[in-house]
Write an enzyme that holds these catalytic residues in place. Structure first.
Site, PDB file in Angstrom:
ATOM      1  CE  LYS A 161      77.323  -2.054  48.575  1.00 21.85           C
ATOM      2  NZ  LYS A 161      77.746  -3.353  47.994  1.00 21.85           N
ATOM      3  CG  HIS A 192      81.159   0.213  51.092  1.00 18.29           C
ATOM      4  ND1 HIS A 192      82.028  -0.640  50.448  1.00 18.29           N
ATOM      5  CD2 HIS A 192      81.927   1.132  51.734  1.00 18.29           C
ATOM      6  CE1 HIS A 192      83.273  -0.235  50.686  1.00 18.29           C
ATOM      7  NE2 HIS A 192      83.239   0.840  51.461  1.00 18.29           N
ATOM      8  CE1 TYR A 218      82.492  -1.433  46.338  1.00 20.91           C
ATOM      9  CE2 TYR A 218      80.937  -0.370  44.869  1.00 20.91           C
ATOM     10  CZ  TYR A 218      81.209  -1.054  46.037  1.00 20.91           C
ATOM     11  OH  TYR A 218      80.179  -1.359  46.909  1.00 20.91           O
ATOM     12  CG  ASN A 223      76.323  -6.594  49.211  1.00 21.58           C
ATOM     13  OD1 ASN A 223      76.212  -5.419  48.853  1.00 21.58           O
ATOM     14  ND2 ASN A 223      77.490  -7.209  49.254  1.00 21.58           N
ATOM     15  CD  GLU A 244      86.177   2.529  51.386  1.00 25.31           C
ATOM     16  OE1 GLU A 244      86.503   1.552  50.670  1.00 25.31           O
ATOM     17  OE2 GLU A 244      85.477   2.398  52.417  1.00 25.31           O
TER      18      GLU A 244
HETATM   19  P1  DAT Z   1      82.404  -6.010  50.577  1.00 23.29           P
HETATM   20  O1  DAT Z   1      81.302  -5.092  50.090  1.00 23.29           O
HETATM   21  O2  DAT Z   1      81.879  -7.043  51.555  1.00 23.29           O
HETATM   22  O3  DAT Z   1      83.603  -5.270  51.096  1.00 23.29           O
HETATM   23  P2  DAT Z   1      83.995  -6.554  48.187  1.00 23.29           P
HETATM   24  O4  DAT Z   1      84.781  -5.344  48.541  1.00 23.29           O
HETATM   25  O5  DAT Z   1      84.743  -7.812  47.923  1.00 23.29           O
HETATM   26  O6  DAT Z   1      82.892  -6.874  49.312  1.00 23.29           O
HETATM   27  O7  DAT Z   1      83.096  -6.270  46.909  1.00 23.29           O
HETATM   28  C1  DAT Z   1      82.423  -5.036  46.790  1.00 23.29           C
HETATM   29  C2  DAT Z   1      81.035  -5.294  46.278  1.00 23.29           C
HETATM   30  O8  DAT Z   1      81.105  -5.901  44.995  1.00 23.29           O
HETATM   31  C3  DAT Z   1      80.201  -6.267  47.119  1.00 23.29           C
HETATM   32  O9  DAT Z   1      79.593  -5.643  48.233  1.00 23.29           O
HETATM   33  C4  DAT Z   1      79.199  -6.741  46.123  1.00 23.29           C
HETATM   34  C5  DAT Z   1      80.002  -6.795  44.828  1.00 23.29           C
HETATM   35  N1  DAT Z   1      80.533  -8.145  44.593  1.00 23.29           N
HETATM   36  C6  DAT Z   1      81.533  -8.743  45.265  1.00 23.29           C
HETATM   37  N2  DAT Z   1      81.752  -9.979  44.808  1.00 23.29           N
HETATM   38  C7  DAT Z   1      80.847 -10.165  43.808  1.00 23.29           C
HETATM   39  C8  DAT Z   1      80.550 -11.238  42.926  1.00 23.29           C
HETATM   40  N3  DAT Z   1      81.228 -12.373  42.977  1.00 23.29           N
HETATM   41  N4  DAT Z   1      79.535 -11.052  42.035  1.00 23.29           N
HETATM   42  C9  DAT Z   1      78.857  -9.907  41.982  1.00 23.29           C
HETATM   43  N5  DAT Z   1      79.085  -8.847  42.783  1.00 23.29           N
HETATM   44  C10 DAT Z   1      80.070  -8.979  43.674  1.00 23.29           C
HETATM   45 MG    MG Z   2      85.016  -4.114  50.123  1.00 22.33          MG
END
Ligand code: DAT
Ligand code: MG
Length: 151
Positions: A11, A117, A51, A114, A128
């Site tokens: 990212k 992805h 997303y 973080n 994707e």
């Molecule tokens: P991942 O990236 O581990 O697959 P995800 O698909 O649940 O996680 O969410 C996508 C992204 O959204 C994640 O990398 C960071 C953001 N995100 C997830 N939960 C969040 C939260 N509670 N607050 C802020 N950003 C969040």
């Molecule tokens: Mg995810």
């Protein structure tokens, strides 16, 4: 051999922090094979497509703004078990909960930044990869190390 493929993206925070080679090397050294890579600035509309599963979440808009805020290194990695193991290399979504030794555990602090992805399953991996890459951008080749990685 033909193995499964997963979509991995560094990212904008990971790119800006100079973590591209650090992150790529973890997949590469493991024994996974890079089959596509490009640096792109996704549009907000594109980020929303990527997303789409999260569109009801309160952080969705900020997340899509962030993903489209700068260059993203989009990649496809191939290998036995790469979808699931790629997620293991990446670590838990919230870096506060990611184990040391994982990418997020070692290199990130908060969930909103973080750095990486990874597809979470075979269906999302397929979707994707199709969203981010044209078929001709995926390079099929024999890796010289394959017989040493797989026996
Ligand atoms: P991942 O990236 O581990 O697959 P995800 O698909 O649940 O996680 O969410 C996508 C992204 O959204 C994640 O990398 C960071 C953001 N995100 C997830 N939960 C969040 C939260 N509670 N607050 C802020 N950003 C969040
Ligand atoms: Mg995810």
């Amino acid at each position: 051999a033909e193995f499964e493929r997963t979509f991995i993206a560094i990212k904008p925070d990971g790119v800006q922090r100079g973590l591209i080679s650090e992150i790529m090397s973890r997949f590469e050294r493991k024994g996974f094979k890079l089959v596509a890579v490009k640096l792109v600035v996704p549009s907000k509309d594109f980020a929303q497509k990527h997303y789409h599963d999260l569109k009801e979440r309160p952080f969705f808009n900020g997340l899509c703004d962030f993903l489209s805020s700068g260059p993203v290194l989009a990649m496809v990695w191939e290998g036995e078990g790469v979808i699931k193991y790629g997620r293991k290399l990446i670590g838990a979504t919230d870096p506060q909960k990611s184990e040391p030794g994982t990418i997020r555990g070692d290199l990130a602090v908060v969930v909103g930044r973080n750095i990486i992805h990874g597809s979470d399953g075979p269906e999302t991996a397929k979707d994707e990869i199709n969203l981010w890459f044209k078929p001709e951008e995926l390079v099929s080749y024999q890796s010289n190390s394959e017989k040493w990685v797989y026996g």
